[in-house]
Motif scaffolding. Structure first.
Motif, PDB file in Angstrom:
ATOM      1  N   ALA A 149     -38.684 -77.386 -70.828  1.00  0.00           N
ATOM      2  CA  ALA A 149     -39.801 -77.854 -70.034  1.00  0.00           C
ATOM      3  C   ALA A 149     -39.163 -78.966 -69.139  1.00  0.00           C
ATOM      4  CB  ALA A 149     -40.859 -78.587 -70.864  1.00  0.00           C
ATOM      5  N   PRO A 150     -39.879 -78.971 -68.003  1.00  0.00           N
ATOM      6  CA  PRO A 150     -39.426 -80.108 -67.053  1.00  0.00           C
ATOM      7  C   PRO A 150     -39.729 -81.593 -67.495  1.00  0.00           C
ATOM      8  CG  PRO A 150     -40.790 -78.521 -65.997  1.00  0.00           C
ATOM      9  CD  PRO A 150     -40.854 -77.939 -67.599  1.00  0.00           C
ATOM     10  N   PRO A 151     -38.981 -82.398 -66.948  1.00  0.00           N
ATOM     11  CA  PRO A 151     -39.242 -83.744 -67.440  1.00  0.00           C
ATOM     12  C   PRO A 151     -40.458 -84.291 -66.490  1.00  0.00           C
ATOM     13  CG  PRO A 151     -37.455 -83.681 -65.881  1.00  0.00           C
ATOM     14  CD  PRO A 151     -37.933 -82.198 -66.248  1.00  0.00           C
ATOM     15  N   GLU A 152     -41.227 -85.266 -67.088  1.00  0.00           N
ATOM     16  CA  GLU A 152     -42.302 -86.080 -66.298  1.00  0.00           C
ATOM     17  C   GLU A 152     -41.964 -86.391 -64.859  1.00  0.00           C
ATOM     18  OE1 GLU A 152     -46.471 -87.383 -67.302  1.00  0.00           O
ATOM     19  OE2 GLU A 152     -44.875 -86.466 -68.870  1.00  0.00           O
ATOM     20  N   ASP A 153     -42.741 -85.826 -64.056  1.00  0.00           N
ATOM     21  CA  ASP A 153     -43.016 -86.504 -62.537  1.00  0.00           C
ATOM     22  C   ASP A 153     -41.496 -85.964 -61.982  1.00  0.00           C
ATOM     23  OD1 ASP A 153     -45.270 -87.961 -62.783  1.00  0.00           O
ATOM     24  OD2 ASP A 153     -43.978 -89.751 -63.604  1.00  0.00           O
ATOM     25  N   VAL A 154     -40.939 -84.656 -62.317  1.00  0.00           N
ATOM     26  CA  VAL A 154     -39.869 -84.098 -61.562  1.00  0.00           C
ATOM     27  C   VAL A 154     -40.064 -83.596 -60.075  1.00  0.00           C
ATOM     28  CG1 VAL A 154     -40.072 -81.886 -62.405  1.00  0.00           C
ATOM     29  CG2 VAL A 154     -37.670 -82.855 -62.145  1.00  0.00           C
ATOM     30  N   GLY A 155     -41.509 -83.400 -60.028  1.00  0.00           N
ATOM     31  CA  GLY A 155     -41.788 -83.045 -58.430  1.00  0.00           C
ATOM     32  C   GLY A 155     -42.233 -81.484 -58.516  1.00  0.00           C
ATOM     33  N   GLY A 156     -42.927 -81.119 -59.644  1.00  0.00           N
ATOM     34  CA  GLY A 156     -43.340 -79.605 -59.844  1.00  0.00           C
ATOM     35  C   GLY A 156     -42.106 -78.652 -59.991  1.00  0.00           C
ATOM     36  N   VAL A 157     -42.408 -77.346 -59.682  1.00  0.00           N
ATOM     37  CA  VAL A 157     -41.448 -76.168 -59.989  1.00  0.00           C
ATOM     38  C   VAL A 157     -40.296 -76.524 -59.247  1.00  0.00           C
ATOM     39  CG1 VAL A 157     -41.082 -73.864 -59.971  1.00  0.00           C
ATOM     40  CG2 VAL A 157     -43.366 -74.810 -60.637  1.00  0.00           C
ATOM     41  N   TYR A 158     -40.513 -76.738 -57.711  1.00  0.00           N
ATOM     42  CA  TYR A 158     -39.132 -76.883 -56.938  1.00  0.00           C
ATOM     43  C   TYR A 158     -38.431 -78.063 -57.348  1.00  0.00           C
ATOM     44  CZ  TYR A 158     -36.714 -77.962 -52.767  1.00  0.00           C
ATOM     45  OH  TYR A 158     -35.554 -78.350 -51.869  1.00  0.00           O
ATOM     46  N   GLY A 159     -39.083 -79.169 -57.871  1.00  0.00           N
ATOM     47  CA  GLY A 159     -38.177 -80.232 -58.221  1.00  0.00           C
ATOM     48  C   GLY A 159     -37.556 -79.948 -59.367  1.00  0.00           C
ATOM     49  N   PHE A 160     -38.186 -79.201 -60.240  1.00  0.00           N
ATOM     50  CA  PHE A 160     -37.459 -78.897 -61.566  1.00  0.00           C
ATOM     51  C   PHE A 160     -36.023 -77.856 -61.103  1.00  0.00           C
ATOM     52  CE2 PHE A 160     -37.518 -76.321 -65.645  1.00  0.00           C
ATOM     53  CZ  PHE A 160     -36.690 -77.348 -66.491  1.00  0.00           C
ATOM     54  N   GLU A 161     -36.507 -76.937 -60.462  1.00  0.00           N
ATOM     55  CA  GLU A 161     -35.117 -76.326 -60.027  1.00  0.00           C
ATOM     56  C   GLU A 161     -33.800 -77.188 -59.471  1.00  0.00           C
ATOM     57  OE1 GLU A 161     -34.306 -73.176 -60.683  1.00  0.00           O
ATOM     58  OE2 GLU A 161     -36.362 -72.926 -61.700  1.00  0.00           O
TER      59      GLU A 161
END
Length: 211
Positions: A149-161
């Motif tokens: 799962a993405p970390p908190e406040d990573v910036g949405g799906v694009y930020g996670f990628e």
């Protein structure tokens, strides 16, 4: 709410990540409130509860329900704020998460969506896999899962990628800073037993607070 104490639900909750696998399978008592389910999912996906949330479901007759905490907002503002998640005509029935048990919505509704963080816009699809009746399930259980799962406040799906690409490339000039940020976020790869332990600790803490 009557009868919810002897019923349990098995859900599969899938986080939408544009093709990247990320899901958790949980068993929860029907007597849990939706606020409790929010807390359970926070543990299962390693979120930290820093943002607003809501659940949306539709009954077979077409009636829609939106479950969340009002946080003291004016009802008119509250209804308009989340119109992107459900049609505004007719407006869904709004229920308070801490006052609505899972058994008040399921199994009449077979699916729902859980929205977390209206900035990063994390959308989770909830599917009811099975209803267990005349059973006693004392605490939520994480049965299975897959995907980080993405970390908190990573910036949405694009930020996670971008986050994953940077972590995977030591030559990236932002790599060291991203590693440090991930550690500050206490982000970790998915491991079933570790996530189970986290959920277990949350539940024991909750029991202590309720005593």
């Amino acid at each position: 709410m009557a009868g919810n104490g002897n019923t349990a639900f098995r859900f599969r909750v899938t986080l939408r990540l544009d093709g990247r696998e990320c899901w958790r399978e949980i068993l929860v008592p029907a007597s849990l409130t939706f606020f409790d389910l929010h807390a359970v999912l926070q543990e299962c996906f390693m979120w930290y509860g820093e943002h607003l949330f809501c659940f949306c479901a539709a009954f077979p007759n077409g009636k829609q329900v939106q479950v969340e905490e009002l946080w003291g907002e004016e009802p008119s503002y509250h209804e308009a704020k989340y119109e992107q998640y459900m049609p505004v005509e007719p407006l869904p029935e709004v229920r308070i998460a801490s006052e609505t048990e899972l058994g008040d919505v399921f199994p009449k509704a077979r699916t729902a969506r859980y929205y977390y963080d209206y900035g990063d816009d994390w959308i989770h699809d909830i599917k009811l896999l099975r209803t267990y009746r005349s059973v006693h399930v004392a605490d939520p259980q994480l049965w299975d899962g897959a995907g980080d799962a993405p970390p908190e406040d990573v910036g949405g799906v694009y930020g996670f990628e971008r986050f994953l690409d940077t972590l995977g490339n030591p030559e990236d000039e932002e790599h060291d800073g991203m590693v440090e940020w991930a550690e500050d976020q206490m982000w970790d790869r998915f491991t079933l037993n570790r996530h189970r332990e986290r959920l277990f600790r949350w539940h024991k803490h909750r029991d202590m607070m309720l005593q």
